[in-house]
Design a protein around this motif. Structure first.
Motif, PDB file in Angstrom:
ATOM      1  N   ALA A  30       0.810  -1.212   0.000  1.00  0.00           N
ATOM      2  CA  ALA A  30       0.000   0.000   0.000  1.00  0.00           C
ATOM      3  C   ALA A  30       0.848   1.268   0.000  1.00  0.00           C
ATOM      4  O   ALA A  30       0.315   2.356  -0.207  1.00  0.00           O
ATOM      5  N   CYS A  31       2.155   1.128   0.219  1.00  0.00           N
ATOM      6  CA  CYS A  31       3.042   2.286   0.190  1.00  0.00           C
ATOM      7  C   CYS A  31       3.385   2.647  -1.251  1.00  0.00           C
ATOM      8  O   CYS A  31       3.300   1.814  -2.149  1.00  0.00           O
ATOM      9  N   ASP A  32       3.781   3.876  -1.467  1.00  0.00           N
ATOM     10  CA  ASP A  32       4.077   4.329  -2.828  1.00  0.00           C
ATOM     11  C   ASP A  32       5.389   3.772  -3.352  1.00  0.00           C
ATOM     12  O   ASP A  32       5.502   3.402  -4.521  1.00  0.00           O
ATOM     13  N   ILE A  33       6.394   3.730  -2.502  1.00  0.00           N
ATOM     14  CA  ILE A  33       7.719   3.234  -2.886  1.00  0.00           C
ATOM     15  C   ILE A  33       8.205   2.311  -1.784  1.00  0.00           C
ATOM     16  O   ILE A  33       8.132   2.649  -0.600  1.00  0.00           O
ATOM     17  N   VAL A  34       8.716   1.135  -2.169  1.00  0.00           N
ATOM     18  CA  VAL A  34       9.197   0.159  -1.196  1.00  0.00           C
ATOM     19  C   VAL A  34      10.668  -0.118  -1.448  1.00  0.00           C
ATOM     20  O   VAL A  34      11.059  -0.552  -2.536  1.00  0.00           O
ATOM     21  N   VAL A  35      11.481   0.162  -0.427  1.00  0.00           N
ATOM     22  CA  VAL A  35      12.920  -0.093  -0.482  1.00  0.00           C
ATOM     23  C   VAL A  35      13.239  -1.155   0.566  1.00  0.00           C
ATOM     24  O   VAL A  35      12.865  -1.007   1.730  1.00  0.00           O
ATOM     25  N   ALA A  36      13.918  -2.218   0.152  1.00  0.00           N
ATOM     26  CA  ALA A  36      14.153  -3.335   1.068  1.00  0.00           C
ATOM     27  C   ALA A  36      15.590  -3.829   0.993  1.00  0.00           C
ATOM     28  O   ALA A  36      16.276  -3.622  -0.017  1.00  0.00           O
ATOM     29  N   SER A  37      16.009  -4.480   2.060  1.00  0.00           N
ATOM     30  CA  SER A  37      17.300  -5.157   2.063  1.00  0.00           C
ATOM     31  C   SER A  37      17.242  -6.337   1.102  1.00  0.00           C
ATOM     32  O   SER A  37      16.221  -7.031   1.018  1.00  0.00           O
ATOM     33  N   ASP A  38      18.324  -6.575   0.402  1.00  0.00           N
ATOM     34  CA  ASP A  38      18.337  -7.697  -0.543  1.00  0.00           C
ATOM     35  C   ASP A  38      18.477  -9.052   0.143  1.00  0.00           C
ATOM     36  O   ASP A  38      18.518 -10.087  -0.524  1.00  0.00           O
ATOM     37  N   GLN A  39      18.538  -9.057   1.465  1.00  0.00           N
ATOM     38  CA  GLN A  39      18.686 -10.304   2.211  1.00  0.00           C
ATOM     39  C   GLN A  39      17.370 -10.836   2.760  1.00  0.00           C
ATOM     40  O   GLN A  39      17.359 -11.889   3.414  1.00  0.00           O
ATOM     41  N   ILE A  40      16.262 -10.146   2.520  1.00  0.00           N
ATOM     42  CA  ILE A  40      15.011 -10.546   3.160  1.00  0.00           C
ATOM     43  C   ILE A  40      14.102 -11.311   2.209  1.00  0.00           C
ATOM     44  O   ILE A  40      14.394 -11.442   1.014  1.00  0.00           O
ATOM     45  N   SER A  41      13.002 -11.799   2.751  1.00  0.00           N
ATOM     46  CA  SER A  41      12.069 -12.598   1.951  1.00  0.00           C
ATOM     47  C   SER A  41      10.631 -12.156   2.200  1.00  0.00           C
ATOM     48  O   SER A  41      10.328 -11.476   3.189  1.00  0.00           O
ATOM     49  N   PHE A  42       9.763 -12.567   1.278  1.00  0.00           N
ATOM     50  CA  PHE A  42       8.348 -12.226   1.327  1.00  0.00           C
ATOM     51  C   PHE A  42       7.528 -13.491   1.096  1.00  0.00           C
ATOM     52  O   PHE A  42       7.930 -14.375   0.335  1.00  0.00           O
ATOM     53  N   ALA A  43       6.352 -13.556   1.717  1.00  0.00           N
ATOM     54  CA  ALA A  43       5.462 -14.694   1.464  1.00  0.00           C
ATOM     55  C   ALA A  43       4.044 -14.364   1.874  1.00  0.00           C
ATOM     56  O   ALA A  43       3.817 -13.663   2.869  1.00  0.00           O
ATOM     57  N   PHE A  44       3.100 -14.860   1.071  1.00  0.00           N
ATOM     58  CA  PHE A  44       1.688 -14.795   1.426  1.00  0.00           C
ATOM     59  C   PHE A  44       1.352 -16.134   2.068  1.00  0.00           C
ATOM     60  O   PHE A  44       1.071 -17.112   1.379  1.00  0.00           O
ATOM     61  N   THR A  45       1.397 -16.175   3.365  1.00  0.00           N
ATOM     62  CA  THR A  45       1.286 -17.451   4.086  1.00  0.00           C
ATOM     63  C   THR A  45      -0.140 -17.795   4.494  1.00  0.00           C
ATOM     64  O   THR A  45      -0.365 -18.806   5.158  1.00  0.00           O
ATOM     65  N   GLU A  46      -1.102 -16.987   4.075  1.00  0.00           N
ATOM     66  CA  GLU A  46      -2.471 -17.167   4.550  1.00  0.00           C
ATOM     67  C   GLU A  46      -3.017 -18.573   4.285  1.00  0.00           C
ATOM     68  O   GLU A  46      -3.598 -19.193   5.177  1.00  0.00           O
ATOM     69  N   VAL A  47      -2.855 -19.051   3.033  1.00  0.00           N
ATOM     70  CA  VAL A  47      -3.454 -20.350   2.714  1.00  0.00           C
ATOM     71  C   VAL A  47      -2.856 -21.471   3.544  1.00  0.00           C
ATOM     72  O   VAL A  47      -3.496 -22.505   3.748  1.00  0.00           O
ATOM     73  N   ARG A  48      -1.655 -21.262   4.040  1.00  0.00           N
ATOM     74  CA  ARG A  48      -0.993 -22.296   4.847  1.00  0.00           C
ATOM     75  C   ARG A  48      -1.664 -22.469   6.207  1.00  0.00           C
ATOM     76  O   ARG A  48      -1.434 -23.460   6.888  1.00  0.00           O
ATOM     77  N   ILE A  49      -2.446 -21.480   6.612  1.00  0.00           N
ATOM     78  CA  ILE A  49      -3.166 -21.607   7.883  1.00  0.00           C
ATOM     79  C   ILE A  49      -4.678 -21.581   7.644  1.00  0.00           C
ATOM     80  O   ILE A  49      -5.464 -21.299   8.545  1.00  0.00           O
ATOM     81  N   GLY A  50      -5.059 -21.807   6.391  1.00  0.00           N
ATOM     82  CA  GLY A  50      -6.471 -21.960   6.074  1.00  0.00           C
ATOM     83  C   GLY A  50      -7.262 -20.685   5.948  1.00  0.00           C
ATOM     84  O   GLY A  50      -8.490 -20.693   6.093  1.00  0.00           O
ATOM     85  N   VAL A  51      -6.589 -19.575   5.667  1.00  0.00           N
ATOM     86  CA  VAL A  51      -7.300 -18.314   5.443  1.00  0.00           C
ATOM     87  C   VAL A  51      -6.910 -17.764   4.084  1.00  0.00           C
ATOM     88  O   VAL A  51      -6.113 -18.372   3.358  1.00  0.00           O
ATOM     89  N   VAL A  52      -7.476 -16.627   3.717  1.00  0.00           N
ATOM     90  CA  VAL A  52      -7.200 -16.059   2.402  1.00  0.00           C
ATOM     91  C   VAL A  52      -6.633 -14.649   2.548  1.00  0.00           C
ATOM     92  O   VAL A  52      -6.958 -13.936   3.510  1.00  0.00           O
ATOM     93  N   PRO A  53      -5.806 -14.209   1.590  1.00  0.00           N
ATOM     94  CA  PRO A  53      -5.254 -12.842   1.616  1.00  0.00           C
ATOM     95  C   PRO A  53      -6.255 -11.848   1.078  1.00  0.00           C
ATOM     96  O   PRO A  53      -6.031 -11.203   0.052  1.00  0.00           O
TER      97      PRO A  53
END
Length: 279
Positions: A116-139
């Motif tokens: 939701a932010c306009d610009i996203v700057v991140a460390s190149d060492q990190i990770s992202f995941a949509f984990t919702e389905v893994r616990i039975g919910v939806v994003p």
């Protein structure tokens, strides 16, 4: 006697930047009711503060945000309940540019905050995941900002699989703007905020509104309206000042009284290092 609520989100204002800091490392900055309420309030405070030109959403601790606080799922809520969608809308609709500075892993609802932010700057060492389905919910809620950023077929794949992606892949997928070495994260965030503060505050707000509306409206159908709107900016006090400053080879009056040396070349143009007197 009721205990004073812990400060899980702080607003720190310095040099025109309002840094909103998630400070709940004990649960990886999970979106507890208290954190959501404080985040909503601090965002509103930053938007209404005339001293804030750019908002930076960042964090303390090893994680940016782990998503929902699972310990609270199913427990009773109260009148202070703040839903994630309200926060996402505040970030998206803020008239001031919002930059996410991310130094740690991001999961589920945390990805929605970043998206939701306009610009996203991140460390190149990190990770992202949509984990919702893994616990039975939806994003559900976060799908709105995510689908505005990512190619739909990639978002669907990640939503359905819950797969983890690295920062470089997140850039390729359009989820974030750039990934930099961890020791350069602050410098890159500062560079981005300096560039944003070179823009006129009203023009920045207008540009955000323009982009948001262009995603849902037919640009050709709105051309007459857009032309009139463009003219209104060109003829405004801010537009006149911007053009005058360019012709006079000086900084416009919305710039700060002192420009750091790095700011002289952050847009690709060399400028003399000097103090600027506001008009």
């Amino acid at each position: 006697m009721n205990a004073t609520p812990a400060e899980l989100v702080r607003l720190e204002v310095s040099g025109g930047v309002g840094s909103i800091v998630l400070d709940s490392p004990h649960n990886r900055n999970a979106l507890s009711r208290q954190l959501r309420r404080q985040l909503r309030d601090q965002l509103a405070a930053a938007v209404s503060d005339d001293d804030v030109r750019v908002i930076v959403l960042t964090h303390l601790g090893p994680s940016f945000c782990a998503g929902a606080d699972l310990r609270e799922i199913g427990t009773a809520s109260d009148e202070t309940e703040v839903e994630l969608g309200e926060i996402v809308e505040l970030l998206w609709s803020s008239p001031k540019p919002v930059v996410a500075r991310i130094a740690g892993p991001v999961r589920a609802g945390g990805v929605g905050l970043a998206s939701a932010c306009d610009i996203v700057v991140a460390s190149d060492q990190i990770s992202f995941a949509f984990t919702e389905v893994r616990i039975g919910v939806v994003p559900a809620v976060i799908s709105v900002p995510v689908l505005r950023r990512m190619r739909r077929h990639r978002a669907v794949e990640l939503f359905l699989t819950g797969a983890t992606i690295d920062a470089a892949t997140a850039v390729t997928d359009g989820l974030i703007n750039r990934a930099v070495p961890a020791d350069q994260l602050d410098a890159e965030t500062n560079r981005v905020t300096r560039m944003l503060m070179r823009g006129g505050p009203k023009a920045l707000a207008g540009t955000k509104k323009l982009v948001a509306e262009s995603r849902t409206d037919d640009g050709r159908r709105r051309m007459g309206e857009l032309n009139s709107w463009s003219l209104s900016f060109f003829t405004s006090d801010e537009g006149v000042e911007g053009r005058t400053a360019l012709m006079e080879k000086r900084e416009p009056n919305w710039c700060f009284t002192e420009i750091r040396p790095e700011a002289s070349t952050d847009d690709g143009f060399s400028r003399p290092q000097k103090k600027i007197t506001k008009i």
